[in-house]
Structure formats: C-alpha cells, structure tokens
Design an enzyme around this catalytic site. Structure first.
Site, PDB file in Angstrom:
ATOM      1  N   ARG A 104      55.031  28.437  42.681  1.00 47.02           N
ATOM      2  CA  ARG A 104      53.998  28.364  41.609  1.00 47.02           C
ATOM      3  C   ARG A 104      54.259  29.601  40.563  1.00 47.02           C
ATOM      4  O   ARG A 104      53.678  29.536  39.522  1.00 47.02           O
ATOM      5  CB  ARG A 104      52.639  28.753  42.345  1.00 47.02           C
ATOM      6  CG  ARG A 104      51.399  28.761  41.598  1.00 47.02           C
ATOM      7  CD  ARG A 104      50.202  29.023  42.468  1.00 47.02           C
ATOM      8  NE  ARG A 104      49.234  28.561  41.674  1.00 47.02           N
ATOM      9  CZ  ARG A 104      48.280  29.037  40.895  1.00 47.02           C
ATOM     10  NH1 ARG A 104      48.801  30.566  40.612  1.00 47.02           N
ATOM     11  NH2 ARG A 104      47.367  28.772  40.228  1.00 47.02           N
ATOM     12  N   CYS A 135      43.549  36.966  41.947  1.00 49.22           N
ATOM     13  CA  CYS A 135      44.559  36.892  40.956  1.00 49.22           C
ATOM     14  C   CYS A 135      45.069  38.345  40.224  1.00 49.22           C
ATOM     15  O   CYS A 135      43.967  38.764  39.576  1.00 49.22           O
ATOM     16  CB  CYS A 135      44.508  35.952  39.814  1.00 49.22           C
ATOM     17  SG  CYS A 135      45.775  35.804  38.660  1.00 49.22           S
TER      18      CYS A 135
HETATM   19  P1  RVP Z   1      38.647  31.902  42.138  1.00 50.73           P
HETATM   20  O1  RVP Z   1      37.907  30.811  42.387  1.00 50.73           O
HETATM   21  O2  RVP Z   1      38.145  32.955  40.931  1.00 50.73           O
HETATM   22  O3  RVP Z   1      39.061  32.440  43.553  1.00 50.73           O
HETATM   23  O4  RVP Z   1      40.063  31.328  41.559  1.00 50.73           O
HETATM   24  C1  RVP Z   1      41.037  30.437  42.121  1.00 50.73           C
HETATM   25  C2  RVP Z   1      42.280  30.172  41.226  1.00 50.73           C
HETATM   26  O5  RVP Z   1      42.878  31.399  41.371  1.00 50.73           O
HETATM   27  C3  RVP Z   1      43.012  29.199  42.018  1.00 50.73           C
HETATM   28  O6  RVP Z   1      42.802  27.897  41.659  1.00 50.73           O
HETATM   29  C4  RVP Z   1      44.263  29.463  41.222  1.00 50.73           C
HETATM   30  O7  RVP Z   1      44.358  29.131  39.731  1.00 50.73           O
HETATM   31  C5  RVP Z   1      44.255  31.061  41.095  1.00 50.73           C
HETATM   32  N1  RVP Z   1      45.285  31.641  41.952  1.00 50.73           N
HETATM   33  C6  RVP Z   1      45.405  31.293  43.305  1.00 50.73           C
HETATM   34  N2  RVP Z   1      46.332  32.305  43.940  1.00 50.73           N
HETATM   35  C7  RVP Z   1      46.524  33.198  42.759  1.00 50.73           C
HETATM   36  C8  RVP Z   1      47.414  34.428  42.840  1.00 50.73           C
HETATM   37  O8  RVP Z   1      47.795  34.855  44.101  1.00 50.73           O
HETATM   38  N3  RVP Z   1      47.405  35.098  41.653  1.00 50.73           N
HETATM   39  N4  RVP Z   1      45.875  32.918  41.770  1.00 50.73           N
END
Ligand code: RVP
Length: 499
Positions: free
Chosen positions: A416, A317
């Site tokens: 989203r 993210c």
């Molecule tokens: P991680 O476990 O750190 O990989 O985080 C997963 C989370 O990141 C997802 O559950 C969602 O809330 C968030 N996410 C998913 N896609 C993206 C993005 O493209 N920004 N963020």
C-alpha cells in the site's frame, strides 16, 4: 521555485451547511440516498450504485466477509482487505457471494448418540435452542432429526437420555429442498406454524436452517444491496504488485468491484494496473488515493471507474507526520469535485468520487456529500461495531475494539505504501490502537442515516445530487467553533457520558 497553494488546506470541522428552504414534501422519508459507484454517460444509469453512500475501508481491522454481509444488508459496500493471501481474500469474497440471506448454516449440531446433557451444554455454549441432529454431528451431515426445547423436560428427563429417544425424527419433520427461495421457505414456515425449517439436498444432507425471525429481519432491510442473483454485492482491494494473479482469483470468486488501495495513488504503477485490468477483464475498478485535480485526471485517463480522495486524514494514519505529504480532506475534495465537474462538462462522463478517511462526526458525511463525494469510505466508524473482525476488550470500565492502520507493522501491508523500491515496510505510516465499542452496525447506521437525511431536508435536498448542486457551505472561524458546542452551562454528568 516550488508551487504554493494560496489557500490553506482545510478539514470538515471548518465548515457548516446553511439551510435552504425546506418544502413541505421534503421530509426525511422523501430523501433517497442512492448513489453511483461506477462511471456513466450523461443521461444513462450507472452499472453499479449503492443504496446508501457508505463503504467500509480496505483494512484488516475493518472489512472481512462478516462486515461485508452486514453492510450490504443495509445498502452499502465493503472492500475486503487485500493485505492477505490471494486465496484467503478470494475465499472471503466467495463467502459473501454465496451467503443467502435468511439461509443459515446450522451452528448447533449433535448426533443421535449424544445425550440430553450434551444438548443442555451446547445450548449454554451457543445460546441456540434449535439443535440439528445429523449422522456425524456436522452442519452438513445426513439429517436425522431436530431437537428444540419443546422436546425435553429437564425436571423429568434423565440427563443421560439419548437424543434418538426424544428428538423429532426426520420422518416427522417438515423440511424444504435445496434451491427453494426464501419466500417459499417462509410460506412453509407459516403454513405449518414452524419456528425453523431445515433445508436438505437430494440425499437428505442438511444444507441450511431458515428461521422465522430471520425472514422478518430480511423483510426489515428493503435497501439491501443485491446483484441479479440476489447475492450481496461486495468489493475488494488490490495492489499494484500482484494484480495479475489477484484480480482473476477475485473475479472468479464473484467480486463486483475492485479498488486499487494505496496511500498515494498518483503513480505510474496505478496507471499500469488500471490499464491491465481494464483491457483484460470486464470488471469495475476504482483507484486512488489522490488529493488534487492532476491526480484525479491522471487516474481517470488511465481508466478508473471511480476515484478515491484523501491522504493522511485517516484516524489511524500518521502519513502526514511521517512523510509530510497530504492535504486537509475538505480542500482535497473541493478541488477534485471541481475537476470532476469540468471533466463531466467536457466529456459527458460522470466519475463518482469517494471521500476516504477523516470522518469523525455524522455531519462530516453530509458535508463530504455536499462537497461532491458520491460516497464515503470509513475505517474507524465501522471498526467500532460487533461485525468488525477485531477483538472486543474491556479496558477499565469501557469496552473497546482494536483498530490498526494498513501502514502499521501489524498489518504488514507494504504494497500500500510501495514507492517502487525494495519490498517491505521501511517505516510505519499507521498506528495500532483502540476505538470505543459501539454495538451493532445496523443500529448505529440507522442513527447516522437518520441524521444525514434530516440535515438534507434542512438543505432542501431530496437526493445526493440535489445536495451537491444546491448546498450552501460556509467556513467557520476558530472562535465561532466554541459557539457550536454546549457552552456557558454546567454540564450534568448524564450528558457528559452521552455521544
Ligand atoms: P478513518 O475512517 O478516519 O479511520 O480512515 C480510514 C482510512 O484511512 C482508510 O480507508 C485508508 O485510506 C486510511 N488508512 C488505512 N490505514 C492507514 C495507515 O496505516 N496509515 N491509513
């Protein structure tokens, strides 16, 4: 003037747990990780709980039906990604609900007219030594017989020998009838000393195969998350645009719990969606993501059954870099947990909290639980396993799996990140990347759970509730972080390559 928070926003890495007294009857095997996922009144039991506090992220590169089955088998839950057509998502949910543990659809099938060479080729391709012989060579055709390696001798038999000449024909097969339970199937397997029992319907069409080894595997998963029909429990992500169409289709497919999946959930769109779903359907629904007490209370008052915490902490993210919104995951959780406790004192209603994103080490999970999370949601963690939907590739000498964010161009999940403007992704909030491949889900999960239970015993906690009530947590200074890793020694190569 703007409001300023007096405390900086902090991450899990900045905290440690201080051990409490460990009583002799508080060993890892005494620790129970059962945890609520839907709200409940004080003194009552939640309608829906998990057997382990793990959920897999609402992401294309993480949660499909294969992941959902594997995780529910271990006691957790997947939320099948919503960034696909309503029909495709509903089909994934249905696949999980219709999956019967131990009953497998035959993967190697031929017809009586095929030859020994075809059997050997198929065996090489699939690795299965049991081949179902059906009228049309499909997994659900009329069953004519079974071929296993005991039916032929490669050294003696000619390769063009027809299967009909050496298969065990249907008339000599022991089989079960549709509707049989796994334990009944297993009794037949034992009674007749079989390795594999075919299950057929009234017209002798093949339905499933039950293997002796699968029954043992099923027995080895006592914490599987099952509904009253013994089907796996599964969740699904929805958005705030097409819910009037998506939710009924998911419910029809048998979904157990929904979650509104959004980067920023403190919106009127979410409130409207929650109210619509709650007043039209009898289904559990979570909402989010939020990072403060105001966001939490807003979603709870709109009807959320659980609330998801976290903005910008996900591994893939880049929301914080792109838009400058978000909050350190630990600070977000600590504030939301306080709001949840206050709400519970005032109303007697307990709202489960999910900590979503930013888990890097297993101890982060324990910290999240200690800080008030009832369960965590993870993307990167699960993307590393065989069961994730993405490709396994070799880069240099290492195997990796792909992971891409729902905010990346690749996912095309603009809903989203919808802020009510025009449809489509205006800019990316996620990246397309790789994670080191880590093997099977169960093996890794067992290790993580082992660590969590061990830490919980250090903290004198036999349950997540105990941990939330009695944990003692300290901030670490930047310099003491160095002390926490191996330091002032020369590492041997073997330890450098380890986890
Ligand atoms: P991680 O476990 O750190 O990989 O985080 C997963 C989370 O990141 C997802 O559950 C969602 O809330 C968030 N996410 C998913 N896609 C993206 C993005 O493209 N920004 N963020």
């Amino acid at each position: 003037v703007a409001f300023y928070y007096s405390e900086p926003s902090r991450t899990f890495n900045e905290f440690l747990l201080i051990p409490n007294l460990t009583e002799k009857n508080c060993t890892p095997k005494d620790v129970d990780l059962k945890t609520p996922i839907s709200k409940f009144k004080k003194g009552e039991q939640p309608d829906l709980s998990l057997n382990i506090p793990f959920s897999s992220a609402v992401m294309q590169s993480v949660s499909d039906s294969t992941m959902a089955i594997a995780l529910a088998r271990c006691g957790g839950i997947s939320f099948i990604y919503g960034s696909q057509s309503v029909a495709d998502q509903a089909a994934m949910v249905r696949k999980v609900k219709e999956y019967k543990a131990g009953f497998v659809v035959s993967r190697s099938n031929l017809t009586p007219q095929h030859t020994l060479k075809d059997v050997l080729d198929l065996r090489k391709k699939t690795g299965h030594s049991t081949v179902a012989i059906t009228d049309n060579g499909t997994p659900n055709g009329k069953l004519f017989g079974i071929v296993t390696s005991r039916d032929y001798r490669v050294s003696r038999d000619s390769l063009d020998k027809k299967i009909s000449e050496f298969m065990t024909p249907f008339s000599s097969l022991v089989y079960g009838k549709s509707g049989i339970t796994l334990s009944e199937a297993n009794d037949i397997i034992w009674e007749h000393k079989l390795n594999c029992l075919p299950i057929v319907d009234g017209a002798t069409n093949l339905q499933y195969l039950v293997f002796r080894k699968d029954y043992d595997a099923h027995k080895g998963n006592p914490s599987a998350l099952l509904d009253d029909n013994k089907s796996y429990i599964v969740g699904a992500g929805i958005n705030t645009r097409d819910y009037k169409e998506r939710v009924p289709a998911l419910i029809n497919a048998g979904v157990d719990v929904l979650v509104i999946d959004a980067s920023d959930g403190y919106t009127e769109w979410q409130s409207e969606t929650l109210k619509y779903v709650k007043s039209n359907f009898d289904v559990k629904i979570g909402a989010g993501n939020i990072v403060d007490r105001e966001g939490f209370l807003y979603l709870v008052e709109s009807g959320a059954d659980f609330v998801k915490v976290g903005i910008g902490g996900g591994s893939i993210c880049i929301t914080r870099e792109q838009k400058g919104i978000g909050r350190g995951q630990a600070s977000a959780l600590i504030e939301v947990n306080e709001a949840r406790e206050k709400y519970f004192q005032e109303t007697g209603i307990y709202i489960p909290i999910c900590s979503d994103g930013g888990i890097v080490h297993d101890y982060h999970i324990t910290l999240a639980l200690a800080m008030g999370a009832d369960f965590v949601m993870m993307g990167r963690y699960f993307a590393r396993f065989d069961e994730s939907p993405t490709k396994k590739l070799k880069i240099g000498n290492n195997f990796v799996k792909e992971i891409w964010g729902e905010g990346s161009n690749r996912a095309r999940n603009w809903q989203r990140y919808d802020t009510g403007g025009k449809e489509g992704l205006v800019f990316e909030e996620g990246v397309d990347s790789y994670v080191p491949y880590a093997g099977s889900l169960k093996e890794n999960l067992d290790k993580s759970i082992g660590k969590i239970k061990s830490t919980m015993t250090n903290c004198g906690a036999r349950s997540i509730e105990d941990l939330q009530k009695n944990a003692r947590i300290t901030l670490v200074s930047a310099t003491s972080l160095v002390e926490g890793g191996a330091h002032d020694v020369i590492m041997k190569e073997s330890s450098l390559s380890g986890e």
